[in-house]
Design a protein around this motif. Structure first.
Motif, PDB file in Angstrom:
ATOM      1  N   ARG A 157      24.335 -18.014  10.832  1.00 29.43           N
ATOM      2  CA  ARG A 157      22.901 -18.240  10.747  1.00 29.43           C
ATOM      3  C   ARG A 157      22.281 -17.311   9.717  1.00 29.43           C
ATOM      4  NH1 ARG A 157      18.628 -18.548  15.801  1.00 29.43           N
ATOM      5  NH2 ARG A 157      17.042 -19.720  14.671  1.00 29.43           N
ATOM      6  N   MET A 158      21.307 -17.849   8.969  1.00 27.70           N
ATOM      7  CA  MET A 158      20.541 -17.039   8.052  1.00 27.70           C
ATOM      8  C   MET A 158      19.063 -17.322   8.248  1.00 27.70           C
ATOM      9  SD  MET A 158      19.707 -16.789   4.040  1.00 27.70           S
ATOM     10  CE  MET A 158      18.720 -18.198   4.280  1.00 27.70           C
ATOM     11  N   VAL A 159      18.287 -16.261   8.434  1.00 29.62           N
ATOM     12  CA  VAL A 159      16.847 -16.371   8.612  1.00 29.62           C
ATOM     13  C   VAL A 159      16.179 -15.505   7.553  1.00 29.62           C
ATOM     14  CG1 VAL A 159      14.896 -15.964  10.145  1.00 29.62           C
ATOM     15  CG2 VAL A 159      17.058 -16.777  11.088  1.00 29.62           C
ATOM     16  N   ASN A 160      15.271 -16.102   6.777  1.00 29.63           N
ATOM     17  CA  ASN A 160      14.477 -15.349   5.817  1.00 29.63           C
ATOM     18  C   ASN A 160      13.015 -15.471   6.199  1.00 29.63           C
ATOM     19  OD1 ASN A 160      12.767 -15.625   3.000  1.00 29.63           O
ATOM     20  ND2 ASN A 160      14.213 -13.933   3.008  1.00 29.63           N
ATOM     21  N   PHE A 161      12.355 -14.333   6.326  1.00 27.57           N
ATOM     22  CA  PHE A 161      10.964 -14.303   6.763  1.00 27.57           C
ATOM     23  C   PHE A 161      10.186 -13.406   5.816  1.00 27.57           C
ATOM     24  CE2 PHE A 161       7.478 -12.422   9.156  1.00 27.57           C
ATOM     25  CZ  PHE A 161       6.864 -13.550   9.686  1.00 27.57           C
ATOM     26  N   ALA A 162       9.142 -13.943   5.194  1.00 28.05           N
ATOM     27  CA  ALA A 162       8.323 -13.168   4.268  1.00 28.05           C
ATOM     28  C   ALA A 162       6.861 -13.374   4.610  1.00 28.05           C
ATOM     29  CB  ALA A 162       8.592 -13.596   2.825  1.00 28.05           C
ATOM     30  N   ILE A 163       6.111 -12.289   4.663  1.00 29.46           N
ATOM     31  CA  ILE A 163       4.679 -12.339   4.931  1.00 29.46           C
ATOM     32  C   ILE A 163       4.001 -11.322   4.030  1.00 29.46           C
ATOM     33  CG2 ILE A 163       4.884 -10.727   6.881  1.00 29.46           C
ATOM     34  CD1 ILE A 163       2.522 -12.185   8.169  1.00 29.46           C
ATOM     35  N   SER A 164       2.882 -11.695   3.444  1.00 31.10           N
ATOM     36  CA  SER A 164       2.166 -10.780   2.560  1.00 31.10           C
ATOM     37  C   SER A 164       0.668 -10.986   2.716  1.00 31.10           C
ATOM     38  CB  SER A 164       2.587 -10.990   1.104  1.00 31.10           C
ATOM     39  OG  SER A 164       2.262 -12.295   0.672  1.00 31.10           O
ATOM     40  N   GLY A 165      -0.063  -9.898   2.551  1.00 32.41           N
ATOM     41  CA  GLY A 165      -1.514  -9.947   2.654  1.00 32.41           C
ATOM     42  C   GLY A 165      -2.104  -8.705   2.020  1.00 32.41           C
ATOM     43  N   SER A 166      -3.418  -8.626   2.009  1.00 28.81           N
ATOM     44  CA  SER A 166      -4.089  -7.476   1.421  1.00 28.81           C
ATOM     45  C   SER A 166      -5.336  -7.151   2.218  1.00 28.81           C
ATOM     46  CB  SER A 166      -4.453  -7.746  -0.043  1.00 28.81           C
ATOM     47  OG  SER A 166      -5.343  -8.844  -0.140  1.00 28.81           O
ATOM     48  N   SER A 167      -5.752  -5.901   2.132  1.00 30.80           N
ATOM     49  CA  SER A 167      -6.953  -5.462   2.829  1.00 30.80           C
ATOM     50  C   SER A 167      -7.627  -4.384   2.001  1.00 30.80           C
ATOM     51  CB  SER A 167      -6.612  -4.924   4.225  1.00 30.80           C
ATOM     52  OG  SER A 167      -5.744  -3.827   4.131  1.00 30.80           O
ATOM     53  N   GLU A 168      -8.938  -4.293   2.135  1.00 25.88           N
ATOM     54  CA  GLU A 168      -9.694  -3.292   1.386  1.00 25.88           C
ATOM     55  C   GLU A 168      -9.753  -2.003   2.178  1.00 25.88           C
ATOM     56  OE1 GLU A 168     -14.204  -3.199   0.430  1.00 25.88           O
ATOM     57  OE2 GLU A 168     -13.260  -4.298  -1.229  1.00 25.88           O
ATOM     58  N   VAL A 169      -9.482  -0.894   1.502  1.00 26.52           N
ATOM     59  CA  VAL A 169      -9.450   0.418   2.135  1.00 26.52           C
ATOM     60  C   VAL A 169     -10.590   1.254   1.569  1.00 26.52           C
ATOM     61  CG1 VAL A 169      -8.082   2.485   2.541  1.00 26.52           C
ATOM     62  CG2 VAL A 169      -6.966   0.253   2.440  1.00 26.52           C
ATOM     63  N   ASP A 170     -11.362   1.894   2.435  1.00 27.85           N
ATOM     64  CA  ASP A 170     -12.447   2.769   1.990  1.00 27.85           C
ATOM     65  C   ASP A 170     -11.879   4.124   1.600  1.00 27.85           C
ATOM     66  OD1 ASP A 170     -14.375   0.862   2.431  1.00 27.85           O
ATOM     67  OD2 ASP A 170     -14.615   1.416   4.533  1.00 27.85           O
ATOM     68  N   GLY A 171     -11.949   4.441   0.324  1.00 28.57           N
ATOM     69  CA  GLY A 171     -11.497   5.736  -0.157  1.00 28.57           C
ATOM     70  C   GLY A 171     -12.645   6.718  -0.240  1.00 28.57           C
ATOM     71  N   THR A 172     -12.330   7.949  -0.569  1.00 31.21           N
ATOM     72  CA  THR A 172     -13.355   8.985  -0.654  1.00 31.21           C
ATOM     73  C   THR A 172     -14.317   8.705  -1.802  1.00 31.21           C
ATOM     74  OG1 THR A 172     -11.764  10.573   0.210  1.00 31.21           O
ATOM     75  CG2 THR A 172     -13.743  11.464  -0.815  1.00 31.21           C
ATOM     76  N   HIS A 173     -13.759   8.260  -2.929  1.00 33.11           N
ATOM     77  CA  HIS A 173     -14.583   8.047  -4.106  1.00 33.11           C
ATOM     78  C   HIS A 173     -14.650   6.589  -4.540  1.00 33.11           C
ATOM     79  CE1 HIS A 173     -14.759  12.400  -4.669  1.00 33.11           C
ATOM     80  NE2 HIS A 173     -13.452  12.426  -4.460  1.00 33.11           N
ATOM     81  N   ILE A 174     -13.707   5.780  -4.119  1.00 35.18           N
ATOM     82  CA  ILE A 174     -13.652   4.401  -4.604  1.00 35.18           C
ATOM     83  C   ILE A 174     -12.942   3.538  -3.568  1.00 35.18           C
ATOM     84  CG2 ILE A 174     -11.469   4.724  -5.843  1.00 35.18           C
ATOM     85  CD1 ILE A 174     -12.548   2.842  -7.995  1.00 35.18           C
TER      86      ILE A 174
END
Length: 197
Positions: A157-174
């Motif tokens: 058996r072979m299982v390939n699982f890929a998940i990707s996403g993005s989120s905004e992070v509050d930084g100190t200056h930007i």
């Protein structure tokens, strides 16, 4: 009957203690950054729930071919802990539903069995991309056939699982956008028994 219902549960957990690396873009006050390699401790916990309905489109004396659709859910917990106090921990905890297609071919001859199965999906939902492929090849022998069936099976058996996403992070200056991705391939042989009614 030509309609069949299948249910699967696949838990997977991985832990890498300091053998991996993360490439982190460290941004300064003016937005300029430097790509830095940092040793990490990574923990990945994936639980997948799959259910499908298949229809036996072709049936001969020894062989069947089924097509179907299914629905599933994946719970992904990804924790990447850099071994550097400058870089913060990356956490991705997400539960994602999805649908997929399935194909199955099975042959039985004098109690010897062969089957091949493939499930797959590629979709984007709420900004999260999912790619899932599952290949299964199985040989078996029907040790008992009567009120129920008992099969001794072995396969690969072979299982390939890929998940990707993005989120905004509050930084100190930007404010910066952090991309998180998991791409795992599990493969190997298996041995077991199957009960069917």
């Amino acid at each position: 009957k030509r309609w069949f219902l299948g249910l699967s549960y696949m838990p997977s957990r991985f832990s890498d203690q300091g053998n991996g690396f993360s490439y982190v873009d460290i941004s300064g006050p003016n937005g300029n950054g430097a790509l830095t390699q940092v040793a990490t401790v990574t923990d990945v916990d994936i639980n997948m729930y799959l259910g499908n309905i298949t229809y036996e489109a072709v049936r001969t004396k020894h062989t069947t071919f089924k097509v179907g659709i299914g629905a599933g859910g994946s719970s992904v917990n990804l924790h990447v802990t850099p071994q550097d106090t400058i870089v913060k921990e990356i956490r991705f905890d997400h539960t994602q539903p999805f649908g997929y297609i399935t194909l199955n071919m099975a042959t039985e001859y004098r109690r010897f069995l062969f089957s091949a199965n493939m499930n797959g999906v590629a979709m984007t939902l709420d900004g999260v991309e999912i790619d899932y492929l599952d290949f299964n090849f199985e040989l078996g022998y029907r040790a008992y056939q009567g009120y129920f069936n008992l099969d001794i099976v072995a396969g690969y058996r072979m299982v390939n699982f890929a998940i990707s996403g993005s989120s905004e992070v509050d930084g100190t200056h930007i404010n910066t956008t952090r991309d998180v991705a998991v791409d795992l391939t599990l493969e190997g042989p298996f041995l077991g028994i199957t009960l069917s009614y």
